[in-house]
Motif scaffolding. Structure first.
Motif, PDB file in Angstrom:
ATOM      1  N   HIS A 233      -5.965 -24.449 -10.840  1.00  0.00           N
ATOM      2  CA  HIS A 233      -6.361 -25.861 -11.428  1.00  0.00           C
ATOM      3  C   HIS A 233      -5.573 -27.052 -10.983  1.00  0.00           C
ATOM      4  O   HIS A 233      -4.328 -27.217 -11.059  1.00  0.00           O
ATOM      5  CB  HIS A 233      -6.039 -25.796 -13.076  1.00  0.00           C
ATOM      6  N   HIS A 234      -6.423 -27.880 -10.488  1.00  0.00           N
ATOM      7  CA  HIS A 234      -5.681 -29.106  -9.571  1.00  0.00           C
ATOM      8  C   HIS A 234      -4.788 -29.810 -10.575  1.00  0.00           C
ATOM      9  O   HIS A 234      -3.496 -30.279  -9.878  1.00  0.00           O
ATOM     10  CB  HIS A 234      -6.713 -29.874  -9.018  1.00  0.00           C
ATOM     11  N   MET A 235      -5.285 -29.973 -11.647  1.00  0.00           N
ATOM     12  CA  MET A 235      -4.632 -30.958 -12.544  1.00  0.00           C
ATOM     13  C   MET A 235      -3.389 -30.307 -13.101  1.00  0.00           C
ATOM     14  O   MET A 235      -2.378 -30.841 -13.433  1.00  0.00           O
ATOM     15  CB  MET A 235      -5.514 -31.355 -13.815  1.00  0.00           C
ATOM     16  N   GLU A 236      -3.373 -28.843 -13.227  1.00  0.00           N
ATOM     17  CA  GLU A 236      -2.220 -28.012 -13.619  1.00  0.00           C
ATOM     18  C   GLU A 236      -1.135 -28.443 -12.615  1.00  0.00           C
ATOM     19  O   GLU A 236       0.119 -28.431 -12.844  1.00  0.00           O
ATOM     20  CB  GLU A 236      -2.602 -26.699 -13.967  1.00  0.00           C
ATOM     21  N   ALA A 237      -1.445 -28.249 -11.497  1.00  0.00           N
ATOM     22  CA  ALA A 237      -0.450 -28.217 -10.150  1.00  0.00           C
ATOM     23  C   ALA A 237       0.080 -29.614 -10.180  1.00  0.00           C
ATOM     24  O   ALA A 237       1.302 -29.660  -9.901  1.00  0.00           O
ATOM     25  CB  ALA A 237      -1.246 -27.991  -8.772  1.00  0.00           C
ATOM     26  N   HIS A 238      -0.669 -30.597 -10.424  1.00  0.00           N
ATOM     27  CA  HIS A 238      -0.035 -32.150 -10.444  1.00  0.00           C
ATOM     28  C   HIS A 238       1.097 -31.983 -11.725  1.00  0.00           C
ATOM     29  O   HIS A 238       2.192 -32.586 -11.682  1.00  0.00           O
ATOM     30  CB  HIS A 238      -1.087 -33.098 -10.584  1.00  0.00           C
ATOM     31  N   ALA A 239       0.531 -31.581 -12.714  1.00  0.00           N
ATOM     32  CA  ALA A 239       1.629 -31.460 -13.961  1.00  0.00           C
ATOM     33  C   ALA A 239       2.908 -30.608 -13.719  1.00  0.00           C
ATOM     34  O   ALA A 239       3.860 -31.084 -14.320  1.00  0.00           O
ATOM     35  CB  ALA A 239       0.830 -30.849 -15.015  1.00  0.00           C
ATOM     36  N   LEU A 240       2.829 -29.622 -12.928  1.00  0.00           N
ATOM     37  CA  LEU A 240       4.158 -28.899 -13.024  1.00  0.00           C
ATOM     38  C   LEU A 240       4.819 -28.925 -11.576  1.00  0.00           C
ATOM     39  O   LEU A 240       5.986 -28.727 -11.613  1.00  0.00           O
ATOM     40  CB  LEU A 240       3.562 -27.309 -12.668  1.00  0.00           C
ATOM     41  N   THR A 241       4.364 -30.184 -10.810  1.00  0.00           N
ATOM     42  CA  THR A 241       5.030 -30.318  -9.551  1.00  0.00           C
ATOM     43  C   THR A 241       6.590 -30.779  -9.748  1.00  0.00           C
ATOM     44  O   THR A 241       7.530 -30.263  -9.008  1.00  0.00           O
ATOM     45  CB  THR A 241       4.480 -31.582  -8.602  1.00  0.00           C
ATOM     46  N   VAL A 242       6.762 -31.625 -10.592  1.00  0.00           N
ATOM     47  CA  VAL A 242       7.968 -32.072 -11.019  1.00  0.00           C
ATOM     48  C   VAL A 242       9.280 -30.878 -11.143  1.00  0.00           C
ATOM     49  O   VAL A 242      10.271 -30.918 -11.084  1.00  0.00           O
ATOM     50  CB  VAL A 242       8.134 -32.903 -12.442  1.00  0.00           C
TER      51      VAL A 242
ATOM     52  N   ALA B 181       1.307 -13.841  -1.572  1.00  0.00           N
ATOM     53  CA  ALA B 181      -0.042 -14.200  -2.214  1.00  0.00           C
ATOM     54  C   ALA B 181      -0.546 -15.708  -1.594  1.00  0.00           C
ATOM     55  O   ALA B 181       0.374 -16.257  -0.942  1.00  0.00           O
ATOM     56  CB  ALA B 181       0.252 -14.501  -3.710  1.00  0.00           C
ATOM     57  N   VAL B 182      -1.843 -15.746  -1.980  1.00  0.00           N
ATOM     58  CA  VAL B 182      -2.258 -17.128  -1.540  1.00  0.00           C
ATOM     59  C   VAL B 182      -2.915 -17.981  -2.801  1.00  0.00           C
ATOM     60  O   VAL B 182      -3.603 -17.233  -3.435  1.00  0.00           O
ATOM     61  CB  VAL B 182      -3.575 -16.926  -0.396  1.00  0.00           C
ATOM     62  N   ALA B 183      -2.646 -19.133  -2.884  1.00  0.00           N
ATOM     63  CA  ALA B 183      -2.828 -19.863  -3.985  1.00  0.00           C
ATOM     64  C   ALA B 183      -3.831 -21.081  -3.737  1.00  0.00           C
ATOM     65  O   ALA B 183      -3.343 -21.651  -2.680  1.00  0.00           O
ATOM     66  CB  ALA B 183      -1.668 -20.444  -4.738  1.00  0.00           C
ATOM     67  N   THR B 184      -4.629 -21.224  -4.180  1.00  0.00           N
ATOM     68  CA  THR B 184      -5.954 -22.304  -3.570  1.00  0.00           C
ATOM     69  C   THR B 184      -6.515 -23.068  -4.898  1.00  0.00           C
ATOM     70  O   THR B 184      -6.840 -22.599  -5.814  1.00  0.00           O
ATOM     71  CB  THR B 184      -6.757 -21.724  -2.907  1.00  0.00           C
ATOM     72  N   THR B 185      -6.507 -24.478  -4.516  1.00  0.00           N
ATOM     73  CA  THR B 185      -7.270 -25.096  -5.590  1.00  0.00           C
ATOM     74  C   THR B 185      -8.726 -24.744  -5.701  1.00  0.00           C
ATOM     75  O   THR B 185      -9.332 -24.536  -4.740  1.00  0.00           O
ATOM     76  CB  THR B 185      -7.386 -26.592  -5.252  1.00  0.00           C
TER      77      THR B 185
END
Length: 411
Positions: free
Chosen positions: A141-150, A106-110
């Motif tokens: 969702h850009h902020m969702e990605a930041h939240a889950l990076t950890v 798959a391809v994931a994009t902001t």
């Protein structure tokens, strides 16, 4: 004798490297692979990742130097630079990963939120890519990605509290799942990174020998180390508002007035470096950090009162570009130590925008089968997009008053 030992060790290392390479290759072939693409603001990023979170290849192009010269991000310039670099960046990430387009799952994009012109470049490229290679598409969702990076770096179970602070965003949310968030507070005007960038420009820090090639926020942090924050006392924002929302515009106005006053006292024009620039930087940084810490403190108390956090090892995750600021991390550590939370911050390179965090968010969604679209479906970008369910009114209604807490950092 020594030469023989060195040669033998070298041979052993080469053998192990070959074995590890073969194991990685087998894992790569048997694992689902995601290409992540990020263009929400001024970073063009791409990364290829397997479903275990292993980064197989990545590439990043920063526009920082260009925007430093213009004194801020000009959307049309950011758009042009994304357009010029996205093909190369994706190609580099793919080549470094050793993965072919046919092997991608798959391809994931902001696609939200961010600068419209920047988002459009990433989305157009991605949609053409998935149509050409007939791959599923995962809007991120850009902020969702930041939240889950950890969660890419260590096992962090839901639910946990998230503080996202950057140049464009500032929010507090409870993460209950990969696509399940409760919004506790958000900025009412500007973001902390934007505030510090504007203060740095007003102070003309680009003329400072230590700061000519770094962002305004980084300049504030560096000069603050040699400053005395007590020389300038800025009133904390929203002291009478018992919620978790943020406001930084009023603070910036206070700093601007102090700068104007010092310019008059020193008899210099705007654009000249002040002698007290380190002290202003230190006071500004502390005021920003204190405001963030107090809103976070209230969010923790609210979550505890509503039994929203686990009793065992409750966690605060802090991410976004401003989360790289070490002083702010130390201030937040005081809050988490006091309230019994575990503070987690991704490494600085993963706090700022990058393709890796987008790929990881794609991996998490692919695992759970959430938000995966066909390559034939139409997708639009959204410059403004809230994160999760907004319960800020409920937080305000709780009207939680904070107990006294000394936010003092000792190096």
């Amino acid at each position: 004798m020594f030469a023989f030992k060195a040669s033998a060790q070298q041979g052993t290392h080469m053998f192990r490297a070959k074995i590890l390479s073969k194991c990685a290759f087998r894992r790569k072939m048997s694992s689902r692979l995601v290409l992540g693409i990020e263009t929400s603001c001024d970073e063009t990023g791409a990364a290829v990742m397997d479903e275990t979170g292993l980064i197989l290849g990545e590439s990043l192009h920063s526009q920082k130097e260009v925007h430093l010269k213009t004194g801020g991000i000009i959307p049309t310039v950011a758009q042009r630079l994304h357009r010029e670099n996205i093909g190369r960046i994706v190609q580099e990430a793919m080549e470094r990963s050793g993965v072919t387009q046919s092997q991608l799952s798959a391809v994931a994009t902001t696609v939200k939120p961010g600068l419209a012109l920047s988002l459009g470049i990433g989305l157009d490229f991605s949609l053409n890519f998935v149509k050409l290679h007939q791959k599923p598409f995962i809007p991120i969702h850009h902020m969702e990605a930041h939240a889950l990076t950890v969660r890419m770096l260590q096992p962090v179970v839901f639910p946990f509290l998230v503080l996202l602070v950057s140049g464009g965003h500032s929010l507090l949310a409870l993460a209950r799942g990969i696509d399940d968030f409760l919004l506790l507070g958000q900025t009412l005007d500007e973001a902390p990174g934007d505030t510090m960038d504007k203060v740095a420009r007003r102070l003309s820090l680009i003329k400072h020998p230590k700061c000519s090639m770094i962002s305004g926020g980084q300049a504030i942090e560096i000069l603050a180390r040699d400053g005395n924050r007590l020389k300038f006392l800025f009133k904390p924002p929203m002291g009478a508002h018992y919620d978790c929302n943020f406001s930084f515009a009023g603070l910036r106005n206070q700093v601007t007035m102090s700068i104007q006053k010092k310019e008059e006292e020193e008899g210099v024009e705007q654009g000249t470096l002040l002698s007290c620039v380190n002290d202003i930087a230190a006071a500004t940084q502390h005021a920003v950090a204190s405001h963030i810490a107090k809103r976070t403190h209230r969010a923790i108390l609210f979550c505890k009162a509503k039994d929203l956090l686990p009793s065992c090892n409750p966690t605060l995750v802090v991410s976004g570009g401003v989360a790289s600021n070490q002083y702010i991390r130390k201030i937040l550590k005081i809050v988490t130590d006091t309230t019994g939370l575990h503070l987690l911050c991704p490494p600085s390179k993963f706090c700022t925008d990058n393709g890796v965090m987008i790929a990881w968010n794609g991996v998490e969604r692919l695992r759970e089968g959430k938000g995966i679209l066909s390559h034939t479906e139409e997708v639009n970008y959204e410059p403004k997009a809230p994160l999760g369910v907004n319960i800020t009114a409920e937080v305000k209604e709780a009207a939680i008053k904070l107990p006294p807490l000394k936010l003092r950092v000792t190096d």
